[in-house]
Design a protein around this motif. Structure first.
Motif, PDB file in Angstrom:
ATOM      1  N   GLY A 268       1.074  -1.209  -0.105  1.00 53.40           N
ATOM      2  CA  GLY A 268      -0.102   0.134  -0.167  1.00 53.40           C
ATOM      3  C   GLY A 268       0.663   1.216  -0.040  1.00 53.40           C
ATOM      4  O   GLY A 268       0.333   2.457   0.133  1.00 53.40           O
ATOM      5  N   HIS A 269       2.097   0.980  -0.222  1.00 55.18           N
ATOM      6  CA  HIS A 269       3.237   2.288  -0.178  1.00 55.18           C
ATOM      7  C   HIS A 269       3.344   2.569  -1.740  1.00 55.18           C
ATOM      8  O   HIS A 269       3.502   1.871  -2.853  1.00 55.18           O
ATOM      9  N   THR A 270       3.849   3.958  -2.048  1.00 57.16           N
ATOM     10  CA  THR A 270       4.487   4.389  -3.072  1.00 57.16           C
ATOM     11  C   THR A 270       6.124   4.289  -2.934  1.00 57.16           C
ATOM     12  O   THR A 270       6.392   4.504  -1.786  1.00 57.16           O
ATOM     13  N   ILE A 271       6.804   4.045  -4.102  1.00 56.36           N
ATOM     14  CA  ILE A 271       8.145   3.683  -4.051  1.00 56.36           C
ATOM     15  C   ILE A 271       8.631   4.647  -5.044  1.00 56.36           C
ATOM     16  O   ILE A 271       8.223   4.632  -6.355  1.00 56.36           O
ATOM     17  N   PRO A 272       9.928   5.375  -4.712  1.00 54.45           N
ATOM     18  CA  PRO A 272      10.596   6.136  -5.685  1.00 54.45           C
ATOM     19  C   PRO A 272      11.150   5.120  -6.845  1.00 54.45           C
ATOM     20  O   PRO A 272      11.494   4.102  -6.758  1.00 54.45           O
ATOM     21  N   MET A 273      10.725   5.875  -7.994  1.00 55.71           N
ATOM     22  CA  MET A 273      11.429   5.396  -9.258  1.00 55.71           C
ATOM     23  C   MET A 273      12.475   6.186  -9.825  1.00 55.71           C
ATOM     24  O   MET A 273      13.528   5.562 -10.135  1.00 55.71           O
ATOM     25  N   ARG A 274      12.447   7.191 -10.154  1.00 56.49           N
ATOM     26  CA  ARG A 274      13.492   8.247 -10.660  1.00 56.49           C
ATOM     27  C   ARG A 274      13.034   9.606 -10.367  1.00 56.49           C
ATOM     28  O   ARG A 274      11.809  10.076 -10.010  1.00 56.49           O
ATOM     29  N   ASP A 275      13.855  10.677 -10.085  1.00 54.09           N
ATOM     30  CA  ASP A 275      13.687  11.922  -9.644  1.00 54.09           C
ATOM     31  C   ASP A 275      13.410  12.527 -11.239  1.00 54.09           C
ATOM     32  O   ASP A 275      13.887  12.320 -12.190  1.00 54.09           O
ATOM     33  N   LYS A 276      12.806  13.807 -11.050  1.00 54.49           N
ATOM     34  CA  LYS A 276      12.332  14.636 -12.412  1.00 54.49           C
ATOM     35  C   LYS A 276      12.933  15.950 -12.171  1.00 54.49           C
ATOM     36  O   LYS A 276      12.574  16.822 -12.811  1.00 54.49           O
ATOM     37  N   GLU A 277      13.952  16.067 -11.210  1.00 57.77           N
ATOM     38  CA  GLU A 277      14.545  17.356 -11.181  1.00 57.77           C
ATOM     39  C   GLU A 277      15.075  17.943 -12.381  1.00 57.77           C
ATOM     40  O   GLU A 277      14.858  19.174 -12.499  1.00 57.77           O
ATOM     41  N   GLY A 278      15.910  17.133 -13.137  1.00 58.82           N
ATOM     42  CA  GLY A 278      16.470  17.578 -14.471  1.00 58.82           C
ATOM     43  C   GLY A 278      15.470  17.395 -15.577  1.00 58.82           C
ATOM     44  O   GLY A 278      14.884  16.346 -15.838  1.00 58.82           O
ATOM     45  N   LEU A 279      15.046  18.537 -16.146  1.00 59.16           N
ATOM     46  CA  LEU A 279      13.971  18.477 -17.125  1.00 59.16           C
ATOM     47  C   LEU A 279      14.204  17.737 -18.396  1.00 59.16           C
ATOM     48  O   LEU A 279      15.363  18.114 -19.096  1.00 59.16           O
ATOM     49  N   GLN A 280      13.671  16.735 -18.659  1.00 60.60           N
ATOM     50  CA  GLN A 280      14.002  15.903 -20.003  1.00 60.60           C
ATOM     51  C   GLN A 280      13.826  16.491 -21.126  1.00 60.60           C
ATOM     52  O   GLN A 280      12.684  17.189 -21.278  1.00 60.60           O
ATOM     53  N   ASP A 281      14.626  16.639 -21.926  1.00 67.98           N
ATOM     54  CA  ASP A 281      14.465  17.466 -23.448  1.00 67.98           C
ATOM     55  C   ASP A 281      14.022  16.349 -24.432  1.00 67.98           C
ATOM     56  O   ASP A 281      14.924  15.740 -24.792  1.00 67.98           O
ATOM     57  N   TYR A 282      12.660  16.518 -24.764  1.00 65.66           N
ATOM     58  CA  TYR A 282      12.121  15.610 -25.446  1.00 65.66           C
ATOM     59  C   TYR A 282      12.250  16.098 -27.300  1.00 65.66           C
ATOM     60  O   TYR A 282      11.967  14.905 -27.934  1.00 65.66           O
TER      61      TYR A 282
END
Length: 504
Positions: A268-282
């Motif tokens: 019932g917990h959420t788990i970190p996958m990856r941070d989004k601090e660095g904005l991805q350039d699509y």
């Protein structure tokens, strides 16, 4: 982690992104078939595999599905929309980019009205709405299957290129219950339209939740994204946990991280996958191989010389809009005089409304009596055995027969429930057969009923005295003893009248 000391003045803010797989025979830009359980890599065209020289050909059915969905959600349909390339590397995206609609999507500015049961007894229908920012067409990616035993990853491209509608909702919700209700309503709408089958277990409907907390009046807090939630129940659990987690972090003096998290259904917990601090350039760019997508108001406004099969016309799509869930609920209340919360359950449970209406057509019993049977007896057994309505061993016609026997005075209400239970165990039999074989018909011999009532009165002098002293409730006990003697087969109205006479 203990999440009970979170401050009460913080509130949650929830926005959703729903990826709905379009119900279509073929993919968005290729002629490959769409199939859930086909052998791996058996539904892959040269274009899906991104072989050099292959070009996209837009699937008209997918465009119509997006337009129909937009109309059902009160969106503005853009007469001209554009396709873009969104670049990112995934092993299951052979081209290295996804064709989507970043600059100008096919539909914008809609509204989804949804309801959930609230109040202290959870029987009050609470209706709310959430704004739909946009609906965009895009390709699905393939599927990576990770084999930890052999330390390898296998790729199945059957899903690569399947048409998706991404429905982006504004952050107008505040808790998991609201989000789950909104997704369930969206699922019902898509299924009614036939634009998406909406089976979350098969990945036909996938939900990402953007969650943050703040104090009312303050700017919104830093949000986290919980990815790929596979059921409405888990969506509610994931969001409520994440809201409490963020409140706890802030109360402890910490800072919420801008990150992507996944939900573990077991804990019932959420788990970190990856941070989004660095904005991805699509590296978005216009899709060079597709012209602007044009939608026309009427056949008369379509360009001359173009075959009708090659254009999408709003006028024609509007004509095909079916009855939507909100109208179904309203019609049920107005037609049958049932309570709004009952119409809510009938529409939300797959197949239950059709079952109810089929019983009403076949029986003399009133709709309010039928709804009691459907909601209590039928649903009780279905939920107990984890069955869907379509798997019920008792057909609407069989239930109607039971109710007709009761309405005709051939069996009592308690016997009707007994017959229903027997039908559940032996669906091959009819209600009449069970009544005859087990001798469950009503005792209509008034002399016999008089005799049994007299016997009960004679053997319970204390209760008779209590009734004569003004305690009329004791009469129900005597009625129960008479019914026990007759195995529930005596007419309760007649029994009450006789007992009242004998104890007066």
């Amino acid at each position: 982690m203990t999440l009970i000391s979170a401050p009460q003045d913080l509130v949650g803010v929830v926005g959703l992104e729903i990826h709905a797989q379009i119900h279509s025979n073929t993919k968005l830009f290729s002629g490959s078939q769409v199939g859930f359980q086909a052998p791996p890599n058996s539904l892959v065209s040269f274009f899906d595999a991104s072989l050099p020289g292959t070009l996209p050909v837009l699937n008209r059915r997918c465009v119509e599905a997006a337009v129909m969905t937009g109309l059902a959600l009160n969106c503005t349909i853009n007469r001209k929309s554009l396709f873009d390339r969104k670049h990112y590397f995934y092993a299951d995206l052979p081209a290295g980019y996804q064709i989507t609609q970043q600059r100008l999507p096919i539909a914008v500015d809609g509204t989804l009205t949804y309801s959930h049961l609230g109040g202290r007894k959870r029987n009050t229908v609470v209706t709310k709405s959430v704004r739909i920012k946009q609906i965009q067409l895009e390709q699905d990616s393939g599927k990576s299957l990770h084999d930890d035993y052999r330390s390898q990853t296998l790729i199945d491209l059957n899903r690569a290129g399947v048409g998706l509608m991404e429905l982006v909702m504004e952050p107008d919700m505040s808790c998991g219950e609201e989000a789950a209700a909104a997704v369930r309503e969206m699922q019902l709408i898509l299924q009614a339209l036939g634009t998406c089958q909406g089976n979350m277990a098969e990945g036909q409907l996938r939900v990402d939740a953007n969650v943050s907390v703040h104090r009312p009046g303050d700017p919104w807090g830093i949000r986290t994204e919980v990815k790929n939630i596979n059921s409405a129940r888990n969506l509610a659990r994931a969001i409520d946990y994440e809201i409490q987690r963020q409140m706890f972090v802030l109360e402890s003096g910490g800072t919420v991280q801008n990150e992507t998290r996944s939900f573990d259904g077991k804990t019932g917990h959420t788990i970190p996958m990856r941070d989004k601090e660095g904005l991805q350039d699509y590296r978005f760019m216009p899709e060079p191989n597709l012209p602007p997508l044009m939608v026309y108001e009427a056949c008369s406004t379509a360009p001359p010389g173009v075959a009708p099969s090659q254009v999408v016309v709003l006028e024609e799509v509007r004509k095909r809009l079916p009855e939507l869930p909100s109208f179904r609920r309203q019609r049920l209340v107005e037609t049958y005089g049932i309570l709004p919360e009952h119409s809510f359950t009938l529409v939300n449970e797959d197949g239950l409304m059709d079952y109810f209406e089929a019983v009403v057509k076949e029986t003399k019993a009133g709709p309010k009596k039928v709804i009691g049977w459907v909601m209590n007896e039928l649903q009780g057994l279905l939920h107990q055995q984890n069955l869907s309505v379509s798997q019920s061993p008792i057909s609407p016609q069989a239930l109607a027969q039971v109710l007709n026997l009761q309405e005709n005075g051939q069996i009592s209400s308690s016997i009707a429930k007994q017959v229903f239970q027997e039908l559940w165990k032996t669906p091959g039999k009819t209600a009449q057969q069970i009544v005859k074989e087990q001798d469950l018909g009503m005792v209509n011999d008034s002399i016999e009923i008089h005799r049994i009532c007299q016997k009960v009165v004679d053997s319970h002098p204390d209760q008779v005295q209590a009734i004569r002293s003004g305690n009329k409730k004791v009469l129900n006990k005597l009625m129960g003893l008479v019914q026990k003697e007759t195995k529930g087969r005596a007419d309760p109205v007649l029994v009450r009248a006789i007992l009242e006479q004998k104890t007066s």
